[in-house]
Design a protein around this motif. Structure first.
Motif, PDB file in Angstrom:
ATOM      1  N   THR A  81      20.238   1.777  37.329  1.00 59.03           N
ATOM      2  CA  THR A  81      20.496   0.794  36.279  1.00 59.03           C
ATOM      3  C   THR A  81      20.080  -0.580  36.784  1.00 59.03           C
ATOM      4  O   THR A  81      20.072  -0.847  37.985  1.00 59.03           O
ATOM      5  N   ARG A  82      19.759  -1.458  35.837  1.00 59.54           N
ATOM      6  CA  ARG A  82      19.228  -2.779  36.165  1.00 59.54           C
ATOM      7  C   ARG A  82      19.924  -3.822  35.307  1.00 59.54           C
ATOM      8  O   ARG A  82      20.092  -3.634  34.100  1.00 59.54           O
ATOM      9  N   SER A  83      20.321  -4.920  35.924  1.00 60.99           N
ATOM     10  CA  SER A  83      20.906  -6.031  35.179  1.00 60.99           C
ATOM     11  C   SER A  83      20.329  -7.338  35.709  1.00 60.99           C
ATOM     12  O   SER A  83      19.922  -7.430  36.869  1.00 60.99           O
ATOM     13  N   VAL A  84      20.295  -8.354  34.835  1.00 59.55           N
ATOM     14  CA  VAL A  84      19.691  -9.639  35.181  1.00 59.55           C
ATOM     15  C   VAL A  84      20.669 -10.753  34.833  1.00 59.55           C
ATOM     16  O   VAL A  84      21.220 -10.789  33.725  1.00 59.55           O
ATOM     17  N   THR A  85      20.878 -11.667  35.777  1.00 58.01           N
ATOM     18  CA  THR A  85      21.724 -12.841  35.529  1.00 58.01           C
ATOM     19  C   THR A  85      20.953 -14.090  35.943  1.00 58.01           C
ATOM     20  O   THR A  85      20.205 -14.076  36.926  1.00 58.01           O
ATOM     21  N   PRO A  86      21.111 -15.186  35.198  1.00 62.06           N
ATOM     22  CA  PRO A  86      20.382 -16.416  35.545  1.00 62.06           C
ATOM     23  C   PRO A  86      20.994 -17.118  36.756  1.00 62.06           C
ATOM     24  O   PRO A  86      22.213 -17.184  36.902  1.00 62.06           O
ATOM     25  N   VAL A  87      20.133 -17.622  37.613  1.00 66.04           N
ATOM     26  CA  VAL A  87      20.549 -18.490  38.716  1.00 66.04           C
ATOM     27  C   VAL A  87      20.310 -19.940  38.318  1.00 66.04           C
ATOM     28  O   VAL A  87      21.163 -20.808  38.500  1.00 66.04           O
ATOM     29  N   GLU A  88      19.132 -20.197  37.768  1.00 62.87           N
ATOM     30  CA  GLU A  88      18.794 -21.508  37.204  1.00 62.87           C
ATOM     31  C   GLU A  88      18.175 -21.257  35.837  1.00 62.87           C
ATOM     32  O   GLU A  88      17.170 -20.556  35.733  1.00 62.87           O
ATOM     33  N   ASP A 130      12.599 -20.826  35.058  1.00 64.12           N
ATOM     34  CA  ASP A 130      13.923 -20.237  35.280  1.00 64.12           C
ATOM     35  C   ASP A 130      13.902 -19.322  36.502  1.00 64.12           C
ATOM     36  O   ASP A 130      12.882 -18.683  36.814  1.00 64.12           O
ATOM     37  N   VAL A 131      15.046 -19.252  37.169  1.00 64.48           N
ATOM     38  CA  VAL A 131      15.210 -18.361  38.320  1.00 64.48           C
ATOM     39  C   VAL A 131      16.273 -17.329  37.967  1.00 64.48           C
ATOM     40  O   VAL A 131      17.369 -17.685  37.509  1.00 64.48           O
ATOM     41  N   LEU A 132      15.943 -16.052  38.167  1.00 68.17           N
ATOM     42  CA  LEU A 132      16.822 -14.955  37.770  1.00 68.17           C
ATOM     43  C   LEU A 132      17.213 -14.116  38.981  1.00 68.17           C
ATOM     44  O   LEU A 132      16.442 -13.960  39.923  1.00 68.17           O
ATOM     45  N   ARG A 133      18.408 -13.569  38.931  1.00 68.71           N
ATOM     46  CA  ARG A 133      18.890 -12.638  39.952  1.00 68.71           C
ATOM     47  C   ARG A 133      18.912 -11.239  39.334  1.00 68.71           C
ATOM     48  O   ARG A 133      19.579 -11.012  38.322  1.00 68.71           O
ATOM     49  N   VAL A 134      18.165 -10.324  39.930  1.00 66.09           N
ATOM     50  CA  VAL A 134      18.076  -8.949  39.434  1.00 66.09           C
ATOM     51  C   VAL A 134      18.945  -8.057  40.313  1.00 66.09           C
ATOM     52  O   VAL A 134      18.828  -8.078  41.546  1.00 66.09           O
ATOM     53  N   THR A 135      19.818  -7.284  39.683  1.00 64.94           N
ATOM     54  CA  THR A 135      20.682  -6.344  40.399  1.00 64.94           C
ATOM     55  C   THR A 135      20.273  -4.919  40.049  1.00 64.94           C
ATOM     56  O   THR A 135      20.185  -4.563  38.870  1.00 64.94           O
ATOM     57  N   LEU A 136      19.998  -4.127  41.062  1.00 63.21           N
ATOM     58  CA  LEU A 136      19.645  -2.718  40.883  1.00 63.21           C
ATOM     59  C   LEU A 136      20.753  -1.864  41.488  1.00 63.21           C
ATOM     60  O   LEU A 136      21.170  -2.089  42.628  1.00 63.21           O
ATOM     61  N   GLU A 137      21.229  -0.914  40.716  1.00 64.76           N
ATOM     62  CA  GLU A 137      22.284  -0.009  41.186  1.00 64.76           C
ATOM     63  C   GLU A 137      21.774   1.422  41.109  1.00 64.76           C
ATOM     64  O   GLU A 137      21.317   1.872  40.058  1.00 64.76           O
ATOM     65  N   VAL A 138      21.837   2.111  42.241  1.00 64.26           N
ATOM     66  CA  VAL A 138      21.362   3.493  42.325  1.00 64.26           C
ATOM     67  C   VAL A 138      22.538   4.395  42.671  1.00 64.26           C
ATOM     68  O   VAL A 138      23.275   4.129  43.625  1.00 64.26           O
ATOM     69  N   ASN A 139      22.694   5.448  41.888  1.00 64.32           N
ATOM     70  CA  ASN A 139      23.710   6.463  42.163  1.00 64.32           C
ATOM     71  C   ASN A 139      22.985   7.731  42.590  1.00 64.32           C
ATOM     72  O   ASN A 139      22.298   8.369  41.787  1.00 64.32           O
ATOM     73  N   PRO A 173      13.940   2.673  31.331  1.00 64.66           N
ATOM     74  CA  PRO A 173      12.973   1.817  30.632  1.00 64.66           C
ATOM     75  C   PRO A 173      13.423   0.362  30.652  1.00 64.66           C
ATOM     76  O   PRO A 173      14.616   0.059  30.764  1.00 64.66           O
ATOM     77  N   ASN A 174      12.461  -0.539  30.541  1.00 66.47           N
ATOM     78  CA  ASN A 174      12.742  -1.975  30.512  1.00 66.47           C
ATOM     79  C   ASN A 174      12.310  -2.574  29.180  1.00 66.47           C
ATOM     80  O   ASN A 174      11.252  -2.221  28.640  1.00 66.47           O
ATOM     81  N   ALA A 175      13.134  -3.479  28.663  1.00 64.59           N
ATOM     82  CA  ALA A 175      12.794  -4.174  27.422  1.00 64.59           C
ATOM     83  C   ALA A 175      11.712  -5.218  27.691  1.00 64.59           C
ATOM     84  O   ALA A 175      11.485  -5.627  28.833  1.00 64.59           O
ATOM     85  N   ARG A 176      11.039  -5.644  26.638  1.00 62.96           N
ATOM     86  CA  ARG A 176      10.053  -6.712  26.772  1.00 62.96           C
ATOM     87  C   ARG A 176      10.749  -8.002  27.200  1.00 62.96           C
ATOM     88  O   ARG A 176      11.925  -8.231  26.884  1.00 62.96           O
ATOM     89  N   VAL A 177      10.025  -8.828  27.911  1.00 62.85           N
ATOM     90  CA  VAL A 177      10.557 -10.101  28.397  1.00 62.85           C
ATOM     91  C   VAL A 177       9.748 -11.233  27.765  1.00 62.85           C
ATOM     92  O   VAL A 177       8.521 -11.293  27.936  1.00 62.85           O
ATOM     93  N   LYS A 178      10.433 -12.113  27.045  1.00 63.36           N
ATOM     94  CA  LYS A 178       9.758 -13.248  26.408  1.00 63.36           C
ATOM     95  C   LYS A 178      10.128 -14.525  27.142  1.00 63.36           C
ATOM     96  O   LYS A 178      11.303 -14.872  27.257  1.00 63.36           O
ATOM     97  N   VAL A 179       9.112 -15.207  27.657  1.00 57.78           N
ATOM     98  CA  VAL A 179       9.305 -16.452  28.400  1.00 57.78           C
ATOM     99  C   VAL A 179       8.694 -17.590  27.581  1.00 57.78           C
ATOM    100  O   VAL A 179       7.506 -17.541  27.231  1.00 57.78           O
ATOM    101  N   GLU A 180       9.503 -18.597  27.275  1.00 55.84           N
ATOM    102  CA  GLU A 180       9.042 -19.709  26.453  1.00 55.84           C
ATOM    103  C   GLU A 180       8.690 -20.914  27.314  1.00 55.84           C
ATOM    104  O   GLU A 180       9.090 -21.011  28.480  1.00 55.84           O
ATOM    105  N   ALA A 181       7.943 -21.823  26.721  1.00 58.06           N
ATOM    106  CA  ALA A 181       7.562 -23.039  27.434  1.00 58.06           C
ATOM    107  C   ALA A 181       8.754 -23.978  27.550  1.00 58.06           C
ATOM    108  O   ALA A 181       9.626 -24.018  26.671  1.00 58.06           O
ATOM    109  N   ALA A 182       8.793 -24.719  28.641  1.00 54.86           N
ATOM    110  CA  ALA A 182       9.867 -25.701  28.818  1.00 54.86           C
ATOM    111  C   ALA A 182       9.692 -26.839  27.824  1.00 54.86           C
ATOM    112  O   ALA A 182       8.572 -27.274  27.534  1.00 54.86           O
ATOM    113  N   LYS A 183      10.792 -27.310  27.275  1.00 52.10           N
ATOM    114  CA  LYS A 183      10.736 -28.396  26.284  1.00 52.10           C
ATOM    115  C   LYS A 183      10.679 -29.751  26.984  1.00 52.10           C
ATOM    116  O   LYS A 183      11.265 -29.949  28.029  1.00 52.10           O
TER     117      LYS A 183
END
Length: 623
Positions: free
Chosen positions: A486-493, A504-513, A613-623
């Motif tokens: 399983t995979r989860s993502v949390t923002p760092v910045e 943006d900076v993201l922290r990705v957590t991978l859990e393997v059973n 599976p992974n969902a699509r990732v949409k990255v927008e321009a900084a305002k």
């Protein structure tokens, strides 16, 4: 600004840049999907800038890699000899991705006049293989018969040797101590020796081989020890593998067997094969002829047949994955061990066909099996196949037809453009000097499946056909076969809460059973295009952003790989239970990105894996 890019139409942009300043220029594009399905997987850019006042010009060329989120993969494959008309009902997978109403992919047909010319399915398997420890680099370069790639690996081997001369799967880290693997060292010595008997270009140099021989000798004699995790006692089996490797170079004597309990009937088949090879090469083993007859009888008694497929009665207990061996490896090494034995001559044809029947999707399961298998069948072909192939081989699928004129099949030379490195092919391994050209056919899927493939050969000889069914099938739900990931993502910045923004900076957590203890397991997690995986220590890295990364569970990575496309973590041992790990990534590119699945796999028991599976990732321009 005048841009040009492969298969893209891009507008010219006019930009005002005040003195002493800079401007960023960008074009929003949709990546051409068809480029991702070529061997090069590349989008070529050329951007020219011209000063409208002075006329000064400058230009930039760039190479951008495209990787399909849902690649063409081999769904089914077979290797058959064309001896008369051949027909087979075929159909693409019902859930295969389509373009303009037609399923992507089709049938790839590769013809060889004899097995000594190589196995296209195995070459394609090696070309797609993503992992990169020393064993895998060695197996891949020799398996592809790529002399240039092998020379690169050979130059790196000294950096993988520990202080005792034993090879490590990854370069030893400072202060790690002597942890080189005796079984890997034995494999390198044995496999390169076998390959060099067919082509001397794949031999180990004396300078590289000598410390490895000294290390194995010290291991067998007990002067050094290597204690690795294993599910059962294996020291005698490991020592046999080491002595067998040494015997290939005349470095083994009967005295080296003194610390072993000689009980071949209790050994796994891999050890019995090692024992036979030792007895054939080492003349001072007591009761040599009697022991050789006994070992040969043990092997013959274990052989079993399921239709045309060869197996061993001890197949399940022979699967010593932590020593990189299994039934496929054992069958290939058995063929090599008895190839020149007159007592086995009448069995060799059946063994070869039975070994081919063990393939799945055109190849065997592991890197070691595919290397040993390719060597075994090449040697078999050189000894037992003699009739040349001539004439025309034709294939028909619905309205599509293709043919191979054997008079036009030729061998690629080093000077040919198609033999150059990194050239493009539609699918599979790139052409390389020494391989054949003009021997393949491609039949796309029709619009009204199922259909019947028909292949006929008019002329002399019996060509071998490697038939591969290719399609792009999307993973829609997690799949667990011994591993759950399983995979989860949390923002760092994060600049804008709830949205992903460039920078943006993201922290990705991978859990393997894991359902069982296993050695050499790799976790692969893709990242959006242009993102940077932090923690490498290179320029523009951030030690602050990676602070707080956690690992939980009784496993630590042996090696971490931070590439442009994915984060990979290799574990020497991944125990049963839950393991968590984290990494940090910075988003650098604006866009809407599709990602391949996240995957965990036991490299030497690949039937043990898990995908999500992974969902699509949409990255927008900084305002």
């Amino acid at each position: 600004m005048t841009p040009r890019a492969t298969l893209l139409e891009l507008p010219i942009q006019n930009v005002e840049i005040p003195a002493g300043e800079a401007r960023e220029v960008a074009w929003n594009v949709t990546a051409p999907a068809q480029l991702a399905f070529t061997r090069a997987e590349a989008l070529l850019w050329e951007v020219e800038a011209k000063d409208s006042v002075s006329g000064a010009r400058d230009a930039l060329k760039a190479h951008q890699r495209l990787i399909p989120a849902v690649p063409l993969t081999v769904q089914q494959a077979t290797l058959v000899q064309i001896d008369g008309p051949f027909s087979l009902p075929v159909a693409p997978p019902a859930d295969g991705l389509a373009t303009n109403g037609t399923i992507r992919g089709g049938l790839k047909l590769a013809l060889q006049p004899k097995l000594a010319e190589g196995l296209p399915g195995v070459r394609d398997w090696f070309a797609r293989y993503p992992f990169a420890c020393l064993e895998q680099k060695t197996s891949k370069s020799i398996g592809l018969r790529d002399g240039k790639l092998w020379q690169g690996v050979l130059a790196q081997i000294p950096t993988y040797l520990d202080a005792d001369g034993l090879a490590s799967y990854f370069p030893p880290r400072e202060g790690e101590g002597a942890r080189g693997s005796d079984i890997l060292t034995a494999y390198l010595l044995a496999a390169t020796h076998e390959a060099a008997s067919l082509n001397p270009a794949f031999a180990l140099s004396d300078e590289v081989r000598a410390p490895m021989e000294r290390g194995l000798t010290a291991f067998v004699e007990g002067r050094i020890q290597r204690n690795f995790w294993s599910p059962q006692k294996d020291l005698d089996v490991r020592k046999l593998a080491a002595i067998e490797a040494l015997s290939r170079y005349g470095k083994a004597q009967g005295r080296l067997l003194g610390s072993l309990t000689l009980a071949p009937n209790q050994w796994p088949t891999s050890a019995v094969i090692d024992w036979i090879n030792i007895l054939k090469r080492v003349s001072d083993v007591p009761q040599r002829e009697q022991r050789l007859a006994e070992a040969t009888q043990i092997l013959k008694s274990r052989l079993s047949w399921q239709g045309t497929k060869v197996t061993f009665s001890t197949e399940q207990s022979d699967h010593w994955w932590w020593l990189m061996t299994n039934g496929d490896v054992n069958t290939a090494r058995l063929m090599l061990a008895v190839m020149d034995d007159p007592a086995w001559k009448d069995d060799m044809g059946r063994l070869a066909n039975g070994f081919i029947a063990r393939q799945q999707r055109g190849a065997w399961h592991t890197t070691t099996a595919n290397l040993w298998g390719g060597l075994a069948l090449e040697k078999f072909s050189a000894k037992f196949e003699a009739t040349p192939v001539a004439g025309v081989t034709r294939a028909t699928l619905a309205a599509a037809t293709a043919s191979v004129d054997w008079a036009k099949v030729e061998r690629i030379k080093t000077t040919d453009a198609s033999g150059a490195p990194n050239q493009t092919t539609a699918f599979g391994a790139p052409a390389s000097p020494g391989t054949l050209r003009g021997n393949t056919m491609w039949l796309p899927w029709g619009k009204t499946p199922p259909e019947t493939l028909s292949v006929t050969h008019q002329g002399t000889g019996k060509p071998w056909l490697t038939l591969q069914s290719l399609a792009a099938v999307e993973l829609k739900a997690p799949f667990n076969a011994g591993y759950q990931i399983t995979r989860s993502v949390t923002p760092v910045e994060q600049a804008v809460p709830g949205k992903l923004t460039r920078g943006d900076v993201l922290r990705v957590t991978l859990e393997v059973n894991a359902s069982a203890d296993m050695t050499w397991v790799v976790i692969t997690d893709p990242v959006p295009g242009g993102a940077t995986i932090l923690g490498s220590g290179l320029g523009r890295d951030s030690q602050i952003a990676t602070q707080g990364e956690k690992r939980e569970g009784w496993a630590w990575p042996a090696f971490e790989e931070r590439s442009f496309e994915a984060f990979r973590s290799y574990y020497e041992v991944l125990p049963k239970g839950v393991v968590k790990m984290q990494y940090t990534v910075r988003l650098n590119n604006v866009g809407d990105f599709a990602l391949p699945p996240t995957r965990v796999e036991a490299m030497y028991a690949p039937e043990m894996f898990g995908e999500a599976p992974n969902a699509r990732v949409k990255v927008e321009a900084a305002k």
